[in-house]
Design an enzyme around this catalytic site. Sequence first.
Site, PDB file in Angstrom:
ATOM      1  CG  ASP A 409      13.198   5.679  -5.962  1.00 36.41           C
ATOM      2  OD1 ASP A 409      13.619   5.750  -4.803  1.00 36.41           O
ATOM      3  OD2 ASP A 409      13.491   4.778  -6.757  1.00 36.41           O
ATOM      4  CG  ASP A 615      10.464   3.272  -5.027  1.00 37.75           C
ATOM      5  OD1 ASP A 615      11.115   3.359  -3.983  1.00 37.75           O
ATOM      6  OD2 ASP A 615      10.955   3.290  -6.162  1.00 37.75           O
TER       7      ASP A 615
HETATM    8  P1  ADP Z   1      16.330   4.636  -3.041  1.00 36.59           P
HETATM    9  O1  ADP Z   1      15.405   5.359  -2.141  1.00 36.59           O
HETATM   10  O2  ADP Z   1      17.400   5.538  -3.566  1.00 36.59           O
HETATM   11  O3  ADP Z   1      15.660   3.880  -4.116  1.00 36.59           O
HETATM   12  P2  ADP Z   1      16.524   2.361  -1.199  1.00 36.59           P
HETATM   13  O4  ADP Z   1      15.502   2.839  -0.248  1.00 36.59           O
HETATM   14  O5  ADP Z   1      16.161   1.210  -2.052  1.00 36.59           O
HETATM   15  O6  ADP Z   1      17.105   3.557  -2.107  1.00 36.59           O
HETATM   16  O7  ADP Z   1      17.838   1.983  -0.391  1.00 36.59           O
HETATM   17  C1  ADP Z   1      18.448   2.935   0.483  1.00 36.59           C
HETATM   18  C2  ADP Z   1      19.830   2.560   0.860  1.00 36.59           C
HETATM   19  O8  ADP Z   1      19.816   1.335   1.591  1.00 36.59           O
HETATM   20  C3  ADP Z   1      20.744   2.305  -0.314  1.00 36.59           C
HETATM   21  O9  ADP Z   1      21.348   3.470  -0.740  1.00 36.59           O
HETATM   22  C4  ADP Z   1      21.751   1.311   0.277  1.00 36.59           C
HETATM   23  O10 ADP Z   1      22.740   1.999   0.983  1.00 36.59           O
HETATM   24  C5  ADP Z   1      20.922   0.516   1.250  1.00 36.59           C
HETATM   25  N1  ADP Z   1      20.435  -0.731   0.655  1.00 36.59           N
HETATM   26  C6  ADP Z   1      19.146  -1.043   0.383  1.00 36.59           C
HETATM   27  N2  ADP Z   1      19.061  -2.274  -0.141  1.00 36.59           N
HETATM   28  C7  ADP Z   1      20.311  -2.749  -0.255  1.00 36.59           C
HETATM   29  C8  ADP Z   1      20.885  -3.964  -0.749  1.00 36.59           C
HETATM   30  N3  ADP Z   1      20.151  -4.966  -1.260  1.00 36.59           N
HETATM   31  N4  ADP Z   1      22.222  -4.100  -0.694  1.00 36.59           N
HETATM   32  C9  ADP Z   1      22.989  -3.121  -0.204  1.00 36.59           C
HETATM   33  N5  ADP Z   1      22.508  -1.970   0.268  1.00 36.59           N
HETATM   34  C10 ADP Z   1      21.190  -1.756   0.257  1.00 36.59           C
HETATM   35 MG    MG Z   2      14.538   2.513  -5.219  1.00 39.00          MG
END
Ligand code: ADP
Ligand code: MG
Length: 718
Positions: A409, A615
């Site tokens: 991740d 995750d």
């Molecule tokens: P990763 O897989 O890199 O851990 P996430 O799945 O948690 O990322 O989030 C994916 C995308 O969704 C982030 O890059 C962001 O653009 C958006 N996002 C998710 N949660 C938030 C939040 N609380 N505030 C702003 N953007 C968010």
């Molecule tokens: Mg994450």
Amino acid sequence: MSMEVKVQSKKVVPTHTQAELHIGGMDCAECAKGIETRLSQLEGVRQVQVLLGAEKGLVTYDPQRVRPEQMTTTISAMGYQARVVGVDDRERDRDFASLANGIRLVFLAVVGLLALLEILAEKFGLADAALTWVPAPIALGAVLIGGYPIFKSALLGLRARSVNVDLLMAIGIVAAASIGEFISAALLVLFIQVAHFLEGFTTDRARGAIRELIALAPTTARVERDGEDIEIALDDLRVGDVVVIRPGEKIPADGVVLSGRSAVNQAPITGESIPVEKGAGAQVFAATLNELGSLRVRAERVGAETTLGRIIRMVERAESAKAPVQRFADRFTAYFLPVVAGAALLTLLISRNLIFTIAVLVVACPCAVALATPLSVVASVGSAARRGLLIKGGLYLEALAKVDVLLMDKTGTLTLGEPRITEILPSEGGDLDGDGILSLAAGVERYSEHVLASAVLAEARRRGLSIPEPDDFSAVPGMGVQAAVEGTSVWLGNRELLAAEGMPVGPEMDAAAAKLEQQGKTALFLARDGRVQGLLAVSDVLRPEVPRAIETLRSMGVRHLLLLTGDNERTAAEVARQLKVEYRAGLLPEDKIEVVRALQAQGHTVAMVGDGVNDAPALAQADVGIAMGAAGTDVALEAADVALMGDDWGRLPEAIRIGRRAFHTIKQNIAFGVIFNIVGIGLASVGILTPVLAAAAESLPDVAVFLNSSRLLRPPRT
Ligand code: ADP
Ligand code: MG
């Protein structure tokens, strides 16, 4: 018949366990006496002490014959409330039991020595001396006294309608005695007892890893009471107590620093040897070492609830998550005894020689095979836990050994998880300036747990902006967040989020975002009442140790390294380029699960490393879910199969090494145990191995398995 039963039946002596019960509703000494009497009538209960004042019952009992639940049921039936508080099988009775056992051993040793002398005498032509050295009644007495635990266990097994190893032994001994071979019978008893002793000793040593963990916690704590510092036993420490920790002392509880400054060595929990600076507001863990300054800490979790307590509990339970390889061992031990009984019968029918038959019964020993896995698992898991690496069972050790795909991740895992806002761009024709955008964004994120949210909030606080209170907050996993702020509808997240809500980002804004994303930054778009207001660029730094760890993993043969992220294509590409790994971007949490499933369907053993919080579903789907930085985050600690207590990626190759080594050792152990039995039974059935030699050899595989497994107590070579 389960393996546990057999291993237990081979213990040196049935060790006695003590249970602590809470008993409510007693209001007189008569009640306490009554409960004592009733409990002591239960089979297997040795001693009962009911403490009226403390509302406690302390029961010493034989765990093979009675369970604490039977005690509570009995008490409840008398009209009191009872529950089990704890079970202590680090028995105080052990000393006594081993004394009795010691006497028995000495007695047997004398008999054995005399018998050996006699055998020697026979060899040198003094055959007439036979039976004059050791009169038959003494040998018989030795057999009965020394063999008592074996006979007892055999009978207990029979009563539970199961054939155990001791039954085979008992048959062998009785058979030898019945044909007048008293000396042989006595020697059999002697060697079997020695074997039991060695087994008990070895199993105990393997458990040492757990005991060492328990010993990490200090035994006392210094607390502030009425303006004075007093020292109390750790058991008396309560949540909310203010603990004073002087330089060089261990911290007794998980808690928060109220005042003071110091460097704390957290190695016992996180495995990180470099001390961490702690000041007011910092979180500290029980069993970590306060090095230089003094700290005042408010205890928030004590005893078994602390991070250390949880680790210990999980290590203790590690045996129950059985590795697939153990299924083989279990099947082997299940079929073992009937097969041996058959072999003995066959030997008797073919050779018509009772001595050969006795040898077959005596040499057979499934214990090495039964112990092969648990001993290795306990040793590996226990020693890993001491280095900040929690592996929750044999199942995961074996999976770690076989991992060929590692999914990673991005946010908070590959990156430090301390993202910072680097740019704020208001859109043309929007009606908010930079601070306006930030303040609104902070309002929406106020109750979000995402790492990105903390970046937004931190920047707003740093600039001294007011953070509005949101209504109807909701998170759209993998995309962003939404809430009503000051009567307006606010959205914050990636392009997809705004597009899905019918507010596409304009070409100008999109181009500006693309430029930032090429630098590896994440762009968060803000929209209010259907209009895009601007974007915030967030930058998160890669963890410095990641490139090296990934190199090591590659060189160890983990072939597929794949970055999975919900972030956009360009940001992901930039991070992947720096690490020279493949990537999949724009994934929603359920897409990540799909990726894991697809790889598993192709026959890969998939490990996934994440922060364990957002995750969790993908971690659960993977063959091994690995959580980083688990100390202090309960969800991660509970959800993951393997928890890296600290944040150090260097631990990941180490985890795989530990898994491979353990799996290898288990296979060696099992192979040795199986071969020993086949060869031993073969030799015994044709009379090459005499009963006495067979009994002497019986403990060989156990000792071998133990020595082999105890190598796992040391850290793996890199
Ligand atoms: P990763 O897989 O890199 O851990 P996430 O799945 O948690 O990322 O989030 C994916 C995308 O969704 C982030 O890059 C962001 O653009 C958006 N996002 C998710 N949660 C938030 C939040 N609380 N505030 C702003 N953007 C968010
Ligand atoms: Mg994450």
